[in-house]
Design a protein around this motif. Structure first.
Motif, PDB file in Angstrom:
ATOM      1  N   THR A  49       0.819  -1.221   0.000  1.00 41.10           N
ATOM      2  CA  THR A  49       0.000   0.000   0.000  1.00 41.10           C
ATOM      3  C   THR A  49       0.854   1.273   0.000  1.00 41.10           C
ATOM      4  O   THR A  49       0.309   2.369   0.036  1.00 41.10           O
ATOM      5  N   THR A  72      -6.132  -5.435  -1.992  1.00 38.44           N
ATOM      6  CA  THR A  72      -6.095  -4.193  -1.200  1.00 38.44           C
ATOM      7  C   THR A  72      -5.475  -3.027  -1.978  1.00 38.44           C
ATOM      8  O   THR A  72      -6.105  -1.970  -2.102  1.00 38.44           O
ATOM      9  N   PRO A  73      -4.263  -3.178  -2.538  1.00 39.49           N
ATOM     10  CA  PRO A  73      -3.726  -2.024  -3.292  1.00 39.49           C
ATOM     11  C   PRO A  73      -4.593  -1.657  -4.494  1.00 39.49           C
ATOM     12  O   PRO A  73      -4.690  -0.479  -4.844  1.00 39.49           O
ATOM     13  N   SER A  75      -7.883  -1.871  -4.654  1.00 36.21           N
ATOM     14  CA  SER A  75      -9.067  -1.129  -4.190  1.00 36.21           C
ATOM     15  C   SER A  75      -8.669   0.250  -3.659  1.00 36.21           C
ATOM     16  O   SER A  75      -9.503   1.145  -3.588  1.00 36.21           O
ATOM     17  N   TYR A  76      -7.406   0.432  -3.296  1.00 32.58           N
ATOM     18  CA  TYR A  76      -6.928   1.756  -2.852  1.00 32.58           C
ATOM     19  C   TYR A  76      -6.478   2.618  -4.039  1.00 32.58           C
ATOM     20  O   TYR A  76      -6.071   3.748  -3.846  1.00 32.58           O
ATOM     21  N   TYR A  81      -2.805   5.551  -9.518  1.00 31.30           N
ATOM     22  CA  TYR A  81      -1.590   6.225  -9.031  1.00 31.30           C
ATOM     23  C   TYR A  81      -0.428   6.005 -10.004  1.00 31.30           C
ATOM     24  O   TYR A  81       0.273   6.943 -10.380  1.00 31.30           O
ATOM     25  N   ARG A  94      -9.163   1.993  -9.596  1.00 34.52           N
ATOM     26  CA  ARG A  94      -9.834   1.950  -8.291  1.00 34.52           C
ATOM     27  C   ARG A  94     -11.352   1.802  -8.472  1.00 34.52           C
ATOM     28  O   ARG A  94     -12.005   1.024  -7.774  1.00 34.52           O
ATOM     29  N   LYS A  98     -14.125  -1.746  -7.726  1.00 39.83           N
ATOM     30  CA  LYS A  98     -15.328  -1.814  -6.886  1.00 39.83           C
ATOM     31  C   LYS A  98     -16.136  -3.089  -7.141  1.00 39.83           C
ATOM     32  O   LYS A  98     -16.949  -3.489  -6.321  1.00 39.83           O
ATOM     33  N   SER A 101     -14.499  -4.593  -4.309  1.00 37.39           N
ATOM     34  CA  SER A 101     -14.409  -3.885  -3.016  1.00 37.39           C
ATOM     35  C   SER A 101     -15.755  -3.369  -2.522  1.00 37.39           C
ATOM     36  O   SER A 101     -15.857  -2.948  -1.380  1.00 37.39           O
TER      37      SER A 101
END
Ligand code: GLY
Length: 437
Positions: A49, A72-73, A75-76, A81, A94, A98, A101
């Motif tokens: 993350t 996790t990364p 969904s973040y 990025y 991201r 969904k 997530s």
């Protein structure tokens, strides 16, 4: 090419190993990696993350593309990025992530695109959720799900209304400390039936289906005990994932899913996992995952007969339809060895013995919760190793995986004894169940 793989599980070890088979590879890095990825990649001590550090590493080391393993990364927003900094990356944006997530987003998507799934109700306010449970018939079996990512801990099967109240009480008690996990509470119609995993590669425009796989989520033999991340998987799924069923799933689910992704203009590049439950032979979607499954990846990737680097490049160029992806027509089985106590408390830093005794050419040991420390492998997680054996026939793959597991040991090691063995009683001839084309 130089490739960065993000993650530290058995799935990421399998991805690194598969990438390393490509003649195009100059170097693979894995952040943070594990004891096993050290053999095929250079481990980089950066958290999954920590996007600043990961992107800086990718820039400084001229990484051609990054492959993100865990949810996790994704969904973040790791993909957004990286892309905003001109870095190529395999994974959904991201927003597209969904599909995994946010269970409500996934449900609404399925309704909109007519993808079969269980009926549901969702509530933002706990008082409304309580009222809903009060309105249920007292013997009604129902599933309660958290909206957010829960690493397998957000689904409760309630046998009756009393159970549902008990779970709601647990949700209320943990509400303040659980972040967005229980922001919305979902009640889903209970469906009973066998589960299958259908994974696809997609560039958001076209798709290529992987062979069907099946995970075994419960801790103990006979599908008993608590849910885990997965105790073993095999590919294909003899007697269940027939050609007819695969075709039905492609038409009724996968095509509609891709058409929805296109219509919603979702930026999706990578692997999409469709969790299916068969309700009286009729496939319904249980969940979407926006990445390779684990342990499914450990059973699937050894069968991949097309260069994974070529597949990734085709996905990045949105030209997936230009390549034909081939899979070996063999049976692959992955058995997961876990620390005693998992999925609850378990001891760490326990020495793993016997790894060098497994010398079978068709068996691979994937590391998950391991570290290489002072010249020895030690445990560092609940799921410790995944042993995968591949063979022309089911029986010899199953025999090989279990004889390999016997060679490995660590204190309180646990594994299921029935993965794949449940198939043997159905076999009339050894090659049965493995598709011929
Ligand atoms: N095998 C289940 C998962 O990866 O979510």
């Amino acid at each position: 090419m130089k490739i960065l793989v993000v993650g530290s599980g058995g799935r990421e070890h399998a991805i690194c190993l598969q990438l390393s088979k490509s003649p195009k590879i100059e170097r693979i890095y894995c952040a943070p990696g594990n004891g096993g990825t050290l053999n095929v990649a250079q481990n980089i001590d950066i958290l999954v993350t920590d996007f600043d550090k990961l992107a800086a590493f990718a820039k400084e080391n001229d990484i051609d593309f990054t492959f993100v393993g865990p949810e996790t990364p994704l969904s973040y927003g790791i993909v957004d990025y990286f892309e905003s900094r001109g870095l190529k990356v395999i994974g959904p944006s991201r927003y597209a992530a969904k599909l995994e997530s946010s269970k409500i987003y996934a449900k609404k998507f399925m309704q909109k695109y007519n993808i079969p799934t269980a009926r549901y109700n969702s509530f933002e306010k706990i008082t409304d959720a309580i009222k809903f449970v009060e309105s249920l018939n007292k013997d009604k079996k129902i599933v309660i799900k958290a909206d957010g990512l829960a690493a397998g801990k957000g689904v409760y099967i309630c046998n009756n209304r009393e159970d549902a109240f008990y779970i709601l009480k647990h949700v209320i008690e943990n509400y303040k400390t659980s972040g967005d996990l229980w922001k919305n509470i979902i009640f889903e119609e209970y469906i009973d039936g066998p589960e299958l995993s259908y994974l696809i590669f997609t560039d958001g425009v076209s798709y290529s289906m992987m062979p069907a796989s099946q995970d075994h989520k419960r801790l103990n033999d006979g599908n008993k005990g608590p849910n885990t991340g997965g105790m073993g998987a095999y590919v294909p799924v003899p007697f269940l994932a027939t050609k007819e069923l695969n075709k039905k799933i492609e038409i009724d689910i996968i095509r509609k899913l891709i058409s929805g992704i296109k219509s919603e203009k979702l930026d999706y590049k990578g692997v999409l996992y469709v969790g299916i439950i068969l309700c009286n032979s009729s496939p319904h979607v249980l969940e979407f995952n926006c990445r390779f499954g684990d342990p499914e990846a450990q059973a699937l990737l050894p069968l991949l007969d097309t260069d994974l680097v070529d597949i990734c490049n085709a996905i990045l160029d949105k030209k997936l339809s230009s390549i034909k992806i081939k899979w070996k027509k063999k049976f692959s089985i992955c058995l997961v060895l876990v620390s005693g106590g998992y999925p609850g408390y378990f001891e760490k830093k326990v020495e793993i013995k016997g790894l060098n005794s497994i010398n079978d050419k068709f068996t691979t040991v994937f590391h998950a919760g391991t570290q290489f420390y002072n010249g020895r492998f030690i445990t560092s997680g609940g799921r410790v190793l995944g042993i995968t054996s591949v063979s022309e026939d089911i029986k010899s793959a199953v025999d090989k995986v279990y004889s390999s597991a016997k060679l490995v040991s660590f204190k309180n090691m646990h594994y299921r004894k029935d993965i794949g063995r449940n198939l043997l009683k159905f076999l009339k001839k050894e090659s049965e169940g493995i598709p011929s084309e």
